[in-house]
Design an enzyme around this catalytic site. Structure first.
Site, PDB file in Angstrom:
ATOM      1  N   LEU A 135       0.847  -1.197   0.000  1.00 23.34           N
ATOM      2  CA  LEU A 135       0.000   0.000   0.000  1.00 23.34           C
ATOM      3  C   LEU A 135       0.878   1.240   0.000  1.00 23.34           C
ATOM      4  O   LEU A 135       1.969   1.243   0.574  1.00 23.34           O
ATOM      5  CB  LEU A 135      -0.895   0.013   1.245  1.00 23.34           C
ATOM      6  N   ASP A 136       0.386   2.319  -0.623  1.00 21.13           N
ATOM      7  CA  ASP A 136       1.083   3.593  -0.551  1.00 21.13           C
ATOM      8  C   ASP A 136       1.186   4.033   0.910  1.00 21.13           C
ATOM      9  O   ASP A 136       0.364   3.646   1.750  1.00 21.13           O
ATOM     10  CB  ASP A 136       0.329   4.665  -1.337  1.00 21.13           C
ATOM     11  N   ARG A 137       2.155   4.879   1.191  1.00 20.82           N
ATOM     12  CA  ARG A 137       2.380   5.346   2.564  1.00 20.82           C
ATOM     13  C   ARG A 137       1.107   5.884   3.198  1.00 20.82           C
ATOM     14  O   ARG A 137       0.777   5.572   4.352  1.00 20.82           O
ATOM     15  CB  ARG A 137       3.457   6.435   2.558  1.00 20.82           C
ATOM     16  N   ARG A 236      -6.452   5.994  -7.550  1.00 18.74           N
ATOM     17  CA  ARG A 236      -6.302   7.452  -7.534  1.00 18.74           C
ATOM     18  C   ARG A 236      -6.409   8.029  -8.955  1.00 18.74           C
ATOM     19  O   ARG A 236      -7.076   9.045  -9.183  1.00 18.74           O
ATOM     20  CB  ARG A 236      -4.971   7.821  -6.880  1.00 18.74           C
TER      21      ARG A 236
END
Length: 308
Positions: A135-137, A236
């Protein structure tokens, strides 16, 4: 990590070589190479055997996975971990926003990998970090970490075959129209950027997202999204392409009125267990910062609503 796996040879497997049998069970060639380096890693009826030896009906084949060296580039750091599930083969974590999954030059200690290294060090166990769905930060929610080389290999293959169902919740401003559908738009790197992605119908990789509006309130929509593919920044970019970018997304929509990070949460994972085949499903409730945009859900909303 010491993991003992026992298999009983069936009639239709009589005559297979050990190597053939294990390949059918999901062991990669690299897994078999590593097993050959481990002492007494392959046993048949309690005795050591080579990979080219023949199995017979009702034999008991035992595989002993032995991994005693930890990831050298991941320093153990005491960090809070929200462990949803753990067994001998996998661990599922509900990752908070703001925590990267693995160390980088700019963030060497405040990562999920650091926290897990500490967690296993305290138990006196070696730790090699093998994350299946990164997962992204600033994306919160569920992620799976494999605990040994075999579960890692099988989970990776399951990911490529789209056999792990990953569902997310996102918040966008306005009323999403149409209220449900499928976004099929290939993605590639944005020219001139090493981080950003963009829709690219000429050179991009296939990317498919299914979405459905769960609720509208406070001038915003809560959207449930089911990934068919798993490209970098897929949700996104796809929601921006639809005309409804995520709030708080500093890269693609710096709308910071309600959120200081992209409003994206990995709320559900469903898969067959990589070793036992058991059906598993994990859910993580909407985090507080996203609930603040949907105050009516603060007490009653606990997990995602599956996209049909």
């Amino acid at each position: 990590m010491d993991r003992m796996l026992n298999y009983t040879i069936q009639k239709d497997e009589d005559g297979l070589r050990v190597e053939q049998f294990l390949r059918r069970r999901g062991y990669s060639r690299q897994n078999l190479v590593e097993l050959k380096k481990m002492p007494r890693s392959i046993l048949v009826n309690g005795g050591p055997r080579r990979l080219n030896e023949i199995l017979t009906d009702m034999d008991t084949l035992t595989v002993h996975i032995q991994e005693h060296i930890s990831s050298l580039q991941i320093p153990p750091v005491r960090l809070p971990l929200d462990i949803i599930y753990e067994d001998e083969d996998i661990i599922v974590i509900n990752k908070p926003a703001g925590m990267p999954v693995h160390p980088s030059i700019n963030n060497y200690t405040n990562t999920l990998a650091n926290g897990l290294a500490w967690y296993y060090q305290e138990q006196g166990k070696p730790f090699i970090f093998r994350c299946t769905n990164r997962l992204d930060r600033d994306t919160s929610g569920l992620t799976i970490i494999a605990k040994h080389m075999l579960s890692s290999n099988i989970l990776s293959r399951m990911t490529v075959r789209h056999e792990i169902r990953r569902e997310y919740l996102a918040i966008v401003r306005g009323s999403v129209q149409p209220a449900e559908g499928t976004i099929s738009a290939p993605l590639s790197r944005k020219p001139g950027s090493v981080i950003e992605r963009t829709v690219d119908f000429d050179h991009g990789e296939r990317a498919v997202t299914h979405y459905q509006v769960v609720e509208e309130t406070n001038g915003h929509s809560l959207v449930s999204l089911l990934l068919e593919t798993g490209r970098t920044h897929q949700i996104r970019i796809h929601m921006k392409y639809l005309g409804f970018p995520l709030i708080g997304d500093y890269l693609y929509n710096p709308d910071m009125e309600y959120m200081q990070r992209q409003a994206l949460h990995s709320c559900r994972l469903a898969l067959n267990h990589p070793i036992t085949g058991e059906k598993l499903e994990f859910r993580a409730p909407l985090p507080e910062d996203m609930q603040s945009v949907f105050p009516l859900f603060r007490s009653g909303f606990s997990s995602c609503t599956p996209v049909v």
